[in-house]
Design an enzyme around this catalytic site. Sequence first.
Site, short mmCIF file in Angstrom:
data_model
loop_
_atom_site.label_atom_id
_atom_site.label_comp_id
_atom_site.label_asym_id
_atom_site.label_seq_id
_atom_site.Cartn_x
_atom_site.Cartn_y
_atom_site.Cartn_z
N GLU C 57 1.34 62.53 -11.40
CA GLU C 57 0.51 63.71 -11.67
C GLU C 57 -0.34 63.59 -12.93
O GLU C 57 -1.41 64.20 -13.02
CB GLU C 57 1.37 64.96 -11.73
CG GLU C 57 1.73 65.55 -10.37
CD GLU C 57 2.82 64.79 -9.63
OE1 GLU C 57 3.43 63.87 -10.22
OE2 GLU C 57 3.04 65.09 -8.44
N HIS C 126 9.74 74.88 -6.58
CA HIS C 126 8.67 74.67 -5.60
C HIS C 126 7.88 75.92 -5.26
O HIS C 126 7.27 76.00 -4.20
CB HIS C 126 9.24 74.08 -4.30
CG HIS C 126 9.28 72.59 -4.29
ND1 HIS C 126 10.06 71.88 -5.17
CD2 HIS C 126 8.64 71.68 -3.52
CE1 HIS C 126 9.91 70.58 -4.92
NE2 HIS C 126 9.05 70.43 -3.94
#
Lengths: 323, 323, 323, 323
Positions: C57, C126
Site C-alpha cells: 500500500e 475491514h
Amino acid sequence: MAKVEKKRSLSEERLRDFLREMLLIRRFEEKVEERYRAGDLPGFLHVAIGQEAAEVGVCAAMDDGDVFGSTHRAHGHTLARGTHPNALMAELYGKLEGCSHGYGGSMHLYDVERGNLGANAVVGGGIPSLVGAGLAFKLRDEPRVAVAFFGDGATNTGTFHESLNLAQLWKTKTLFVCENNEWAESTPGWQHSPVWDDMSKRALAYDMHAIKVDGQDVERVYAAASEALDHVRSGGGPVFLDLETYRMHGHYIGDAQVYRSKEDRDEAAERDPIVRLREKLELSSEDWEALEEEVHEIVEAAVEFAKNGTDPQPEDALKNVYA
Amino acid sequence: MAKVEKKRSLSEERLRDFLREMLLIRRFEEKVEERYRAGDLPGFLHVAIGQEAAEVGVCAAMDDGDVFGSTHRAHGHTLARGTHPNALMAELYGKLEGCSHGYGGSMHLYDVERGNLGANAVVGGGIPSLVGAGLAFKLRDEPRVAVAFFGDGATNTGTFHESLNLAQLWKTKTLFVCENNEWAESTPGWQHSPVWDDMSKRALAYDMHAIKVDGQDVERVYAAASEALDHVRSGGGPVFLDLETYRMHGHYIGDAQVYRSKEDRDEAAERDPIVRLREKLELSSEDWEALEEEVHEIVEAAVEFAKNGTDPQPEDALKNVYA
Amino acid sequence: MQYREAVNDALATAMRADEDVFLMGEDIAEMGGSMGVTQGLFEEFGAERVRNTPISEMAIVGAGIGAAMQGMRPVVEIMYEDFLTLSLEQIVNQAAKHRYMSGGQLKVPLTIRTQGGAGWSPGAQHAQQLEAWLIHVPGLKVVFASSPADARGLLWSSIYDDNPVIFFEHRLLYPIKEDVPEKLEPIPLGKARVVREGTDVTVIATGPLVHRALAAAEEAEADGISVEIVDPRTLQPLDEETLVESVKKTSRAVVAHEAVTRMGFGAEVAAVLQEKAFDWLDAPIERVGAKFAPLAFAPAMEQFIIPQPADVLAAVKKTLARS
Amino acid sequence: MQYREAVNDALATAMRADEDVFLMGEDIAEMGGSMGVTQGLFEEFGAERVRNTPISEMAIVGAGIGAAMQGMRPVVEIMYEDFLTLSLEQIVNQAAKHRYMSGGQLKVPLTIRTQGGAGWSPGAQHAQQLEAWLIHVPGLKVVFASSPADARGLLWSSIYDDNPVIFFEHRLLYPIKEDVPEKLEPIPLGKARVVREGTDVTVIATGPLVHRALAAAEEAEADGISVEIVDPRTLQPLDEETLVESVKKTSRAVVAHEAVTRMGFGAEVAAVLQEKAFDWLDAPIERVGAKFAPLAFAPAMEQFIIPQPADVLAAVKKTLARS
Ligand SMILES: Cc1ncc(C[n+]2csc(CCOP(=O)(O)OP(=O)(O)O)c2C)c(N)n1
Ligand SMILES: Cc1ncc(C[n+]2csc(CCOP(=O)(O)OP(=O)(O)O)c2C)c(N)n1
Ligand SMILES: [Mg+2]
Ligand SMILES: [Mg+2]
C-alpha cells in the site's frame, strides 16, 4: 557516443571538473555551517561533508531528462545536478528566489526544471515516487531514468522494501543509490541493520542487479553509475548501487556527536574524497589555490545573493496549497 | 529428549495423529464452506484446504508456551494448536462461546490460553507483534518461541520487511513461517513478487537463517519446523521457514476464481497433502472410514454446539473496548 | 446504472479519453477487483494500464505520486479503507505536500479510490470509515459519493483534478441503482447536493447515511415532520454555504455518517454550523454516527454500533423536542 | 524541573520501579534522543532496556504491541509525530483492537511517546500536529501535556495504564520550567486542569496554546476581560464535565490548538459544547488553530500559519463582541 566515452577512463580535464564540483559542494556546505552557527539560517540542516564523490560521481553520470529525489542531506545532489548555488543558498535563507521559493527549506529542495523532484525529510518517503517516475518513463517508452538517493538507515524502512520489490517486479526505469555513510543519525550501521557491512545484500531479496563500489573514489562511482544508468535506461530493469561512503561531520549542524568515538572521526582525514582526488591529479598548489579562489567567489556570491533575496509575505503561506 | 525424538523419523502412530488432525481440519473447513453457502455464517471466510500439512507440521512441532499469530486463513492453525472445534465453530457463528467470544470472527481468531495471539486480517499486520513477543521471551530469558504465520503475498509488505530486519538485528525468539500457496488472492506469485519461485531469498536481505521445504509433506514440514524451533529457542536467532504449499480452493468462500486456469486447479488432486499421507500410511479402507467417522462426529458436534450457542446482546458491543 | 457500474464507467470513460489515465491496485485486473468494480477494464485496456500490484500500500500510492508528477493521471485502488493506514505517510507527507514544498513547481493529479463500510460482519479491520483523517490535511481533496450519478460524475472530476483526491466508496452502496444520463456528466468538486427538500430540520448526511436519512425522513413525514437532506459529497473543500443556507432555513440540524461520532466529520460540520448559523439554531446540532467501539463481528453487536435509520429519526425528533 | 526533564524523570522512575518497563526508539540510547529527552537512561539502564532501533516505525510499534501483550510495559518513541503516519496501521488496526477482537482476552499496555510542533522552521514534514486522528479511534487513549508537572504525572499514568496510550509532547515546550514536588505524583488520565480561573470566557487549550492563551489572557485582563483557561490534558477519554461546567459559568468559549483548525480537536470540543451547553452560550464557539496550509519553511509564512497569542486574544474578543 556519450555512453562510450563514459566507459573509457576519464580525461584529466573531466576529473578536474569533478574536483571543482566536489570542492564547490564542500565549501558551500562549510559556509552553510558557518552561516547557520551565526544564526542566519532558520530550521535545521544536514551537510554531507565527506560524501561529495558519491554525489558528484552519480550526478555527473546522469543525462539531461533524468530525474531524481534526495533526502534531508541534499545540498550536494542539488548543486551537482545544476541548480545554481544562488538559488540553493536563497532557499536556505527562506527567500522567494530559492529553488523551492522559500516553501521547502534545506530538507525540501526542488528544482523540477533540472529533474529535482524533491529532497525528502521522511526517511524512505521519497523512494516510491521514483519508482512511479520510472514506471511513467517505461510506459511512455522514454530513455529517461529516475534516480532515488537514500542512506543506509533508509534500507530499514518498509517503504524501501515495497519500492524495490515493485520496481524489480515491473522493471521500472529506476536507479536506487544507497549512500552508506555508516551512520543513521547517532546509530551506527551494526546497530540498525543486520547487513550493514554489505548493503548490496538488500538487493538479493528482489533478484535485483546490484553494484557495490567505493563511494570515496569519484572515478569508480562515475563508472559504476554510468554502467547502472545504461542498464536501467536500456530497459534492463532497476539497479541497486551501493556506495560505501563516510559522514565526516555530525548528523545535523550542531550535532555534538557524543555517540561517536574520536578514532572514528579521525578516519575522516584518510577518507576525504577531495584529498584523494587532489592527490591523484597531482594538482600544483597554484592550481589548487586558483580552484579554491574560484569556488570561494561562487560561494560568497551565493551568500550575497541570498541575503539580498526577497522574504515571502506572511499571506504567501496560503498559496500553492492546491493546483 | 523431546528434541531428540523430533529429529528421529516419526512413528507411524504419530503420523496417524497428524493424518487425523489434517483430516479434521479439512472436514471442518468443508463444513464451514457448506454452512456459509447455506447462509448460516456471517462475514466472509477463507479456508486453507490444501495447506493442512503445513499447518499441522509446524503446529505439532511447537511446544506448550509457544505463541503464534496467523492470518485471515487461520482455522487450521487454530485447531492444530488445540482450540476446541466447538469454540472455533461457535466463533464463526458469532457466539459468546466462540474463541473470541463473537467479537472477532473468522479473520480474528484468538485463544490466548493456547498461545493464539490473534489471526489478523491486515496482510503483514500481525507479524511485528510476534517480533515483540520473541523479544519479550529473549529479555526474560524464557525458552519460548513466537511463531508468525503468513502467506507469500505478505512478503511484499513493508511490515514484513521491517519485522524480519528487526528480529534478525535483535535475535528475537521468532520463527517466520511463510506458507507460499502460489496465490495472493487472485494474483499469482509471478505477478506479485520477483522471487515468487523461491521465497527463501527474502531472508538473504537480513542474513537470516532460512529453511525451504515441501509444504505438502507433513513429515518434512514437521522435521524442518522442529529444527527451526530448536534453533530459535536456543537463542540462535530467528528463522525463515519457506513452505511450498497449494491453495486448492478459492481465495474466499464463493470466489469464482475466474482468474485461475483449469489446469492449475487440476493440480489439486496430485498435490493434496492428505491423499499423500494416507497413501504413505497405506491405510486400510476400514481404518480410513473409521477416521472419517471420528472426524465427522467432531465436526457435526461442533456445528450443533455452535448453533446452540449464545448470541451476544447488542449492548455487549460496548464492552472490551478498554481494559 | 448501479453504483458499482457507475464507478466502472467513469474509469473506463476516462481511460478511453486519455492515455495518461491508468489503474493500479490489488486484484483489479483479471479478478476485476475484490468488489468487482474494475470488471472488464483489464480485458479492454490490458495489463499495462490495469495493473495488478503486490500487497504494498505504501509503494503503490507512492508510485502513483511519481507517475502523477510526470503528468500521468493514475488511479490507485486501496482495497479497504482500513489499509489507508499503511498509505498515510505517502498520502499526507508526500502527495499532499509536494506542490507546496516545491513552491508551486509540481502537481500531483493522483486519485486514490477506496471503500469501506460495515453491516456485513467483516470484523474490526475491514469496515472502518476514516474519511475524517484526510479532511484534516491541507493539500488533499476528499470525496464521498452516495449515489451512482454522483459517483460517476465526481470520480471523473477527481481524475481530472490536478490535486490528489481521496475518493471514498461504500461497500453497501455498490448494488444500488439509479437512472443516469447516457453520457457521463462531470460534477464539480466542492458542491453539495440537496437530496430532499424539507422545512423543519436539516440532516447533513454522507454515504450510506444519506439513504438511512431518507428512510428516516419518510417516517418523520408520517409524523408531520418535514426533513431536508443535504449531502456534501465533497468533504474537502466543503460547500459550507449550501449547508449553512439550509440550516438557516430549518433552524435545526443533524449530522449523520457511519464513521465513529467522536472526532468524526460531523464534529467539523457542527463546529461550522454553530459558528455560521448561531442565531438561527433553535436546538443543539445532533450528531449521528458509530458508537465508540471497534466493529464487532457478531451481527447483533455490529448493527448496534453502526447508525441506523432509527438513530437518525431519533436525532431529528430530539432537535424538534425543544421549541 | 524542565518539561524535558519531567518526561525523562517519569521514564526513569517507572524503569526503576518495574523491570517490565523498557524503551525503544530511534537514537534514544547513546544520543539520548534527538530532543535529548532520554539522556542518561542508556547509561543507567543499559542497551537491553534502552533500545536504539532501526528506522522502522511500523516494526517498533508492532514490537511494542507484542511485548505489551506478554505483560511488559514498553514505551516506544516516535521521533516526530509526522512519522506516526507510518505506524498508524499498527496503532489503529492492531494496538487499539486486540483487546476487543479477542473478546477481552488481551491487554496492550503500550505507551507511544511522540512530539511535534512548529515555530522553528523545520518545514512541512517535521512539525505537524496529528492528535485529532487518534481521538477518532476507539481503544486508544490520547494525552497531550502542556506543563512539566502534567507531563511527569500523566506519562507515569500512561505507562501504567493497561491500554495503548499515545502521549504527545511539544517541541517548543521541552525547555519550559516549573517547580514540581520531589516525589512524582501520578495524574489520573481523563481529568482536565483549570489552568487559570476567569469569569467572562473559557479558553480550552492544549499544549503550546495553553501558554499562548495565558499570554492572551494577561492582555485581555488589561482590557478588563477575565479569561478562564482549561487544559483537557487527556483528549481521550475527554473530561467533558469540566469543560462544560466552565463554559456554563462563562457562557463563552474558545478552543485553541496548534493543529490545523479544520477537522482538528477543536471541532470535537465545539460539537460537544454546543450540544451540552447550548442554552448557556451567548456567542458562537470560536476555534483557533493552524490555517489551512502545510507548514512553510520561511519563518514569516510559518508564523502566519500557526496560531499566536494575538489570534487567541482576537477570538476571545470576538466572543465578547456580541452580548
Ligand atoms: C521515517 C523517519 N524516521 C526518522 C527520521 C529522523 N531521521 C532523520 S535522518 C535519520 C537518519 C537517516 O539515516 P540514513 O538513511 O543513513 O541517512 P543519512 O542521515 O546517513 O544521510 C533519522 C533517523 C525521519 N526523518 N524519518
Ligand atoms: C494490507 C492488506 N492489503 C490487502 C488486503 C486484502 N487481502 C486479503 S488476503 C490477500 C491476499 C494475501 O495473500 P497471501 O499473503 O499469500 O495469503 P493467502 O491469502 O494466500 O493465504 C489480500 C490482498 C489485506 N487484507 N491487507
Ligand atoms: Mg547514513
Ligand atoms: Mg498466498
